[in-house]
Design a protein around this motif. Structure first.
Motif, short mmCIF file in Angstrom:
data_model
loop_
_atom_site.label_atom_id
_atom_site.label_comp_id
_atom_site.label_asym_id
_atom_site.label_seq_id
_atom_site.Cartn_x
_atom_site.Cartn_y
_atom_site.Cartn_z
N LEU A 1 0.54 -1.33 0.11
CA LEU A 1 -0.29 0.09 -0.29
C LEU A 1 0.47 1.21 -0.18
CD1 LEU A 1 -2.21 -1.10 2.43
CD2 LEU A 1 -3.31 -0.39 0.27
N ALA A 2 1.98 1.06 1.12
CA ALA A 2 2.32 2.65 0.97
C ALA A 2 3.81 2.29 -0.42
CB ALA A 2 4.35 2.31 2.53
N ALA A 3 3.82 1.60 -1.01
CA ALA A 3 4.55 1.94 -2.30
C ALA A 3 3.89 1.89 -3.64
CB ALA A 3 5.92 0.87 -2.87
N ASN A 4 2.42 2.08 -3.13
CA ASN A 4 1.15 2.15 -4.77
C ASN A 4 0.03 3.04 -3.86
OD1 ASN A 4 2.21 0.68 -6.45
ND2 ASN A 4 2.19 -1.05 -4.60
N ILE A 5 0.69 4.70 -3.38
CA ILE A 5 0.04 5.61 -3.23
C ILE A 5 -0.98 6.72 -4.84
CG2 ILE A 5 -0.91 7.41 -1.98
CD1 ILE A 5 1.73 7.16 -0.63
N PRO A 6 -1.91 6.18 -5.18
CA PRO A 6 -2.91 6.65 -5.65
C PRO A 6 -3.01 8.00 -5.53
CG PRO A 6 -4.63 5.61 -4.64
CD PRO A 6 -3.63 4.91 -4.05
N VAL B 1 -3.11 13.72 -2.68
CA VAL B 1 -2.54 13.10 -1.37
C VAL B 1 -1.23 13.72 -1.59
CG1 VAL B 1 -4.48 11.94 -0.77
CG2 VAL B 1 -2.54 11.01 -1.70
N ASP B 2 -0.50 14.46 -0.13
CA ASP B 2 0.94 14.08 -1.22
C ASP B 2 1.72 14.35 0.65
OD1 ASP B 2 3.67 15.30 -1.04
OD2 ASP B 2 3.26 17.48 -0.99
N PRO B 3 1.87 12.62 0.63
CA PRO B 3 2.22 12.36 2.06
C PRO B 3 4.06 12.37 2.51
CG PRO B 3 1.55 9.92 0.17
CD PRO B 3 1.76 11.66 0.04
#
Length: 154
Positions: free
Chosen positions: A12-17, A58-60
């Protein structure tokens, strides 16, 4: 700590849409964890009625847990009724802080973060994306003169 950073969390952390900025955003909210310095910015645009999420960016800048939570938000929020987003935030908070059941429905993948409940210093970064999304929804609705979204009673 290996139960925290299992394969699905890392995927999930590697594939943020929807990473970046949103043209025509109605609201932009940055949330920061004072504990670890993680940040998540959420930009939202609502549909015509102001009751559903039409677009998000989003910008995490967060740990893997904050990024995983952001990925789940960004993946499933489009088309969501604003009440669903508030309910997901509240269920996530209850899961982490009160060992409540994981959220169901559209945001069911938040269950992968259940082990975070045992690590209170990680709660804030895990909640950032949903806290920012709810704040952005409230901001966008207020700008339109719409009533704030209330947490469900129960």
């Amino acid at each position: 700590m290996s139960e925290l950073y299992h394969n699905r969390i890392l995927e999930l952390a590697a594939n943020i849409p929807h990473v970046g900025t949103l043209e025509g955003a109605e609201a932009s909210v940055l949330k920061v964890s004072r504990v670890c310095g993680s940040t998540v910015n959420v930009e939202i645009r609502l549909d015509e009625s102001g009751d559903h999420v039409a677009a998000i960016a989003v910008d995490p800048k967060a740990c893997a847990l904050g990024q995983a939570s952001t990925a789940i938000l960004a993946e499933y929020v489009l088309g969501a009724h604003v009440d669903e987003v508030v309910a997901a935030r509240d269920a996530l908070k209850a899961m982490l802080k009160d060992k409540g059941p994981p959220p169901e429905g559209r945001f069911w993948e938040l269950r992968h973060l259940q082990a975070v409940a045992d690590y209170p210093p990680r709660h804030t970064s895990t909640l950032l994306a949903f806290e920012a999304a709810v704040a952005a929804i409230q901001q966008a609705r207020a700008a339109r003169g719409l009533a704030p979204v209330e947490a469900p009673q129960g």
